[in-house]
Design an enzyme around this catalytic site. Structure first.
Site, PDB file in Angstrom:
ATOM      1  N   ALA A 176       0.806  -1.227   0.000  1.00  0.00           N
ATOM      2  CA  ALA A 176       0.000   0.000   0.000  1.00  0.00           C
ATOM      3  C   ALA A 176       0.840   1.278   0.000  1.00  0.00           C
ATOM      4  O   ALA A 176       0.327   2.356  -0.288  1.00  0.00           O
ATOM      5  CB  ALA A 176      -0.926   0.002   1.206  1.00  0.00           C
ATOM      6  N   GLY A 177       2.132   1.164   0.299  1.00  0.00           N
ATOM      7  CA  GLY A 177       2.957   2.371   0.334  1.00  0.00           C
ATOM      8  C   GLY A 177       3.542   2.734  -1.023  1.00  0.00           C
ATOM      9  O   GLY A 177       4.211   3.758  -1.165  1.00  0.00           O
ATOM     10  N   ILE A 185      -1.760  -7.942  -8.699  1.00  0.00           N
ATOM     11  CA  ILE A 185      -1.311  -6.896  -9.627  1.00  0.00           C
ATOM     12  C   ILE A 185       0.172  -7.085  -9.944  1.00  0.00           C
ATOM     13  O   ILE A 185       0.621  -6.833 -11.061  1.00  0.00           O
ATOM     14  CB  ILE A 185      -1.553  -5.497  -9.009  1.00  0.00           C
ATOM     15  CG1 ILE A 185      -3.065  -5.218  -8.896  1.00  0.00           C
ATOM     16  CG2 ILE A 185      -0.869  -4.410  -9.824  1.00  0.00           C
ATOM     17  CD1 ILE A 185      -3.423  -3.911  -8.191  1.00  0.00           C
ATOM     18  N   ASP A 210      -5.140  -3.410 -19.359  1.00  0.00           N
ATOM     19  CA  ASP A 210      -5.163  -3.656 -20.806  1.00  0.00           C
ATOM     20  C   ASP A 210      -6.538  -3.298 -21.387  1.00  0.00           C
ATOM     21  O   ASP A 210      -6.635  -2.775 -22.504  1.00  0.00           O
ATOM     22  CB  ASP A 210      -4.845  -5.130 -21.094  1.00  0.00           C
ATOM     23  CG  ASP A 210      -3.502  -5.535 -20.514  1.00  0.00           C
ATOM     24  OD1 ASP A 210      -2.558  -4.731 -20.616  1.00  0.00           O
ATOM     25  OD2 ASP A 210      -3.395  -6.634 -19.938  1.00  0.00           O
ATOM     26  N   HIS A 244      -0.983 -10.959 -19.502  1.00  0.00           N
ATOM     27  CA  HIS A 244      -0.637  -9.545 -19.322  1.00  0.00           C
ATOM     28  C   HIS A 244       0.850  -9.309 -19.580  1.00  0.00           C
ATOM     29  O   HIS A 244       1.630  -9.075 -18.658  1.00  0.00           O
ATOM     30  CB  HIS A 244      -1.023  -9.062 -17.913  1.00  0.00           C
ATOM     31  CG  HIS A 244      -0.611  -7.642 -17.669  1.00  0.00           C
ATOM     32  ND1 HIS A 244      -1.189  -6.576 -18.311  1.00  0.00           N
ATOM     33  CD2 HIS A 244       0.358  -7.109 -16.877  1.00  0.00           C
ATOM     34  CE1 HIS A 244      -0.606  -5.452 -17.929  1.00  0.00           C
ATOM     35  NE2 HIS A 244       0.348  -5.748 -17.051  1.00  0.00           N
TER      36      HIS A 244
HETATM   37  P1  NAD Z   1       6.560   0.514  -6.204  1.00  0.00           P
HETATM   38  O1  NAD Z   1       7.976   0.131  -6.070  1.00  0.00           O
HETATM   39  O2  NAD Z   1       6.203   1.948  -6.322  1.00  0.00           O
HETATM   40  O3  NAD Z   1       5.723  -0.070  -4.988  1.00  0.00           O
HETATM   41  C1  NAD Z   1       5.835  -1.385  -4.582  1.00  0.00           C
HETATM   42  C2  NAD Z   1       5.593  -1.445  -3.093  1.00  0.00           C
HETATM   43  O4  NAD Z   1       5.695  -2.801  -2.694  1.00  0.00           O
HETATM   44  C3  NAD Z   1       6.630  -0.663  -2.275  1.00  0.00           C
HETATM   45  O5  NAD Z   1       5.987   0.256  -1.417  1.00  0.00           O
HETATM   46  C4  NAD Z   1       7.371  -1.735  -1.483  1.00  0.00           C
HETATM   47  O6  NAD Z   1       7.785  -1.325  -0.195  1.00  0.00           O
HETATM   48  C5  NAD Z   1       6.283  -2.795  -1.416  1.00  0.00           C
HETATM   49  N1  NAD Z   1       6.806  -4.114  -1.098  1.00  0.00           N
HETATM   50  C6  NAD Z   1       7.928  -4.727  -1.535  1.00  0.00           C
HETATM   51  N2  NAD Z   1       8.043  -5.942  -0.962  1.00  0.00           N
HETATM   52  C7  NAD Z   1       6.969  -6.085  -0.154  1.00  0.00           C
HETATM   53  C8  NAD Z   1       6.521  -7.115   0.704  1.00  0.00           C
HETATM   54  N3  NAD Z   1       7.199  -8.251   0.860  1.00  0.00           N
HETATM   55  N4  NAD Z   1       5.368  -6.920   1.375  1.00  0.00           N
HETATM   56  C9  NAD Z   1       4.663  -5.774   1.241  1.00  0.00           C
HETATM   57  N5  NAD Z   1       5.039  -4.760   0.438  1.00  0.00           N
HETATM   58  C10 NAD Z   1       6.172  -4.928  -0.245  1.00  0.00           C
HETATM   59  O7  NAD Z   1       5.963  -0.306  -7.471  1.00  0.00           O
HETATM   60  P2  NAD Z   1       4.579  -0.069  -8.225  1.00  0.00           P
HETATM   61  O8  NAD Z   1       4.780   0.892  -9.328  1.00  0.00           O
HETATM   62  O9  NAD Z   1       3.523   0.194  -7.223  1.00  0.00           O
HETATM   63  O10 NAD Z   1       4.379  -1.502  -8.909  1.00  0.00           O
HETATM   64  C11 NAD Z   1       4.134  -2.633  -8.123  1.00  0.00           C
HETATM   65  C12 NAD Z   1       3.993  -3.875  -9.001  1.00  0.00           C
HETATM   66  O11 NAD Z   1       2.837  -3.784  -9.836  1.00  0.00           O
HETATM   67  C13 NAD Z   1       5.158  -4.100  -9.952  1.00  0.00           C
HETATM   68  O12 NAD Z   1       5.488  -5.475  -9.958  1.00  0.00           O
HETATM   69  C14 NAD Z   1       4.611  -3.699 -11.300  1.00  0.00           C
HETATM   70  O13 NAD Z   1       5.256  -4.337 -12.372  1.00  0.00           O
HETATM   71  C15 NAD Z   1       3.182  -4.165 -11.179  1.00  0.00           C
HETATM   72  N6  NAD Z   1       2.241  -3.560 -12.107  1.00  0.00           N
HETATM   73  C16 NAD Z   1       1.254  -4.374 -12.611  1.00  0.00           C
HETATM   74  C17 NAD Z   1       0.315  -3.859 -13.478  1.00  0.00           C
HETATM   75  C18 NAD Z   1      -0.773  -4.734 -14.023  1.00  0.00           C
HETATM   76  O14 NAD Z   1      -1.412  -4.364 -15.007  1.00  0.00           O
HETATM   77  N7  NAD Z   1      -1.072  -5.875 -13.428  1.00  0.00           N
HETATM   78  C19 NAD Z   1       0.375  -2.504 -13.844  1.00  0.00           C
HETATM   79  C20 NAD Z   1       1.371  -1.704 -13.315  1.00  0.00           C
HETATM   80  C21 NAD Z   1       2.323  -2.255 -12.450  1.00  0.00           C
HETATM   81  C1  LMR Z   2       1.656  -2.108 -17.372  1.00  0.00           C
HETATM   82  O1  LMR Z   2       1.077  -2.751 -18.247  1.00  0.00           O
HETATM   83  O2  LMR Z   2       1.703  -0.867 -17.374  1.00  0.00           O
HETATM   84  C2  LMR Z   2       2.269  -2.839 -16.206  1.00  0.00           C
HETATM   85  O3  LMR Z   2       2.273  -4.225 -16.428  1.00  0.00           O
HETATM   86  C3  LMR Z   2       3.592  -2.307 -15.812  1.00  0.00           C
HETATM   87  C4  LMR Z   2       4.661  -2.569 -16.836  1.00  0.00           C
HETATM   88  O4  LMR Z   2       5.695  -3.119 -16.455  1.00  0.00           O
HETATM   89  O5  LMR Z   2       4.502  -2.176 -17.995  1.00  0.00           O
END
Ligand code: NAD
Ligand code: LMR
Length: 338
Positions: A32-33, A140, A173, A200
């Site tokens: 969540a952070g 996610i 998507d 994805h």
């Molecule tokens: P970020 O680095 O800004 O945030 C990730 C957070 O996870 C951080 O606050 C970190 O402290 C926390 N974290 C790390 N290990 C942890 C643990 N063991 N327990 C709890 N929290 C933990 O990254 P973001 O931009 O928020 O992206 C997060 C993930 O989502 C990435 O893997 C990214 O690729 C993915 N993502 C997926 C999609 C999708 O379409 N499914 C889209 C965008 C991003």
């Molecule tokens: C996205 O589609 O934006 C996410 O899966 C993050 C990425 O790595 O592109």
């Protein structure tokens, strides 16, 4: 699909439904952070179907919770949990959303995140399976094509696996496809909804433009460019952020919408259908037992997996390119847990 008018309609539907059903729903966000976690927590605080919000991260969750808790919407409790309070964060939760893990930098694929994120997701899933085995888990963290099989395998190992309760969020998507088709054809994205199937990442993302009244007449370079943009839209954001991460705000939006749909289904609303990456029989005979397609969400989570429906010759080719990649990604996730 998720344009402003649709957003308002969703919010109003949620309000009407929640007041009649009056359910208590505790939702946890793990990560969540982070870049996604913060705006996602904000959006979930504004959802009338969420009565209680547990925010967990290894860094910064109590601060995010204190901030979000001042928002004047009805949810009673917003609590932040630090690194050593994961079990407490999961007690009694009905829905767990997981955006924990590292994002891409330019030049990386989503699969390049596997080494770091697989163990983060595995360990969080093990805690959910132990503390709240009945929870619905919305993944996610990338690579989704592998992290969803990881969560599923962890639950299976723990003896609490119900495939109807584990979801990979592919809604971004769907959001992108509606937005980009709207741009190309000059229409409100509320009207240019596109079903996106497969997985994805890159070639595993298969938009079914032929099923959209606005997409079906696109051909040649315009069609090819649109498909490419939907498949590689994530790269646009990664490049523009210059090493500072990937999509966060659009992902939070997409994730909040998916969570809303699930909560509406869990509350008994009928006809809630959206693409999501779940355990699926559609290509299981080819060894691909997770696949994203339209899924009806209901009281038990996955209520019904829809077939992909009629597709064009171009889409047949996209699907043929998707399946082998998807199979590898799924096997990699499963092997990691075994
Ligand atoms: P970020 O680095 O800004 O945030 C990730 C957070 O996870 C951080 O606050 C970190 O402290 C926390 N974290 C790390 N290990 C942890 C643990 N063991 N327990 C709890 N929290 C933990 O990254 P973001 O931009 O928020 O992206 C997060 C993930 O989502 C990435 O893997 C990214 O690729 C993915 N993502 C997926 C999609 C999708 O379409 N499914 C889209 C965008 C991003
Ligand atoms: C996205 O589609 O934006 C996410 O899966 C993050 C990425 O790595 O592109």
């Amino acid at each position: 699909m998720f344009a402003r008018s649709a957003t308002r309609a969703l919010a109003s539907q949620s309000r009407q439904f929640s007041s009649s059903a009056a359910r208590q729903t505790k939702v946890a966000v793990l990560g969540a952070g982070g870049g996604i976690g913060q705006p996602l927590s904000l959006l979930l605080k504004t959802n009338p179907l969420v009565t209680s919000l547990n925010l967990y991260d290894i860094r910064g969750a109590p601060g995010v919770a204190a901030d979000v808790s001042h928002i004047d919407t009805a949810s009673e409790v917003v609590t932040g949990y630090p690194a050593d309070k994961l079990d407490q964060a999961l007690e009694g939760v009905e829905v767990v959303v997981i955006p924990a893990g590292v994002p891409r930098k330019p030049g990386m694929t989503r699969d390049d995140l596997f080494n770091t994120n697989a163990s983060i997701v595995r360990d969080l899933a093990a805690a959910v399976a132990r503390v709240s085995p009945q929870a619905h888990v919305l993944v996610i963290s990338n690579p989704v094509n592998s992290t969803v099989p990881i969560v599923s395998a962890v639950f299976e190992k723990a003896g609490v696996y119900d495939p109807a309760r584990i979801f990979g969020i592919t809604s971004l998507d769907v959001v992108r496809a509606a937005r980009f088709l709207g741009q190309v054809t000059g229409n409100d994205p509320a009207n240019t909804r596109v079903t996106v199937i497969g997985g994805h990442s890159g070639a595993t993302i298969v938009p079914l433009l032929s099923q959209s009244p606005y997409g079906k007449s696109l051909t040649g370079e315009v069609y090819a460019a649109l498909v490419h943009r939907i498949q590689f839209g994530g790269d646009e954001v990664v490049k523009a952020k210059e090493g500072a991460g990937s999509a966060t705000l659009s992902m939070a939006y997409a994730g909040a919408h998916f969570t809303d749909k699930l909560l509406r289904g869990l509350a008994g609303e009928k006809g809630v259908v959206t693409p999501t990456f779940v355990r699926s029989p559609l290509y299981a005979d080819q060894g691909i037992d997770f696949f994203s397609t339209n899924v009806e969400l209901g009281r038990n989570g996955v209520e019904k997996i829809h077939p992909i429906g009629p597709i064009s010759a171009e889409e047949e080719k996209l699907l043929a390119a998707c399946l082998p990649d998807l199979k590898k990604n799924i096997e990699k996730g499963k092997n990691f847990v075994q």
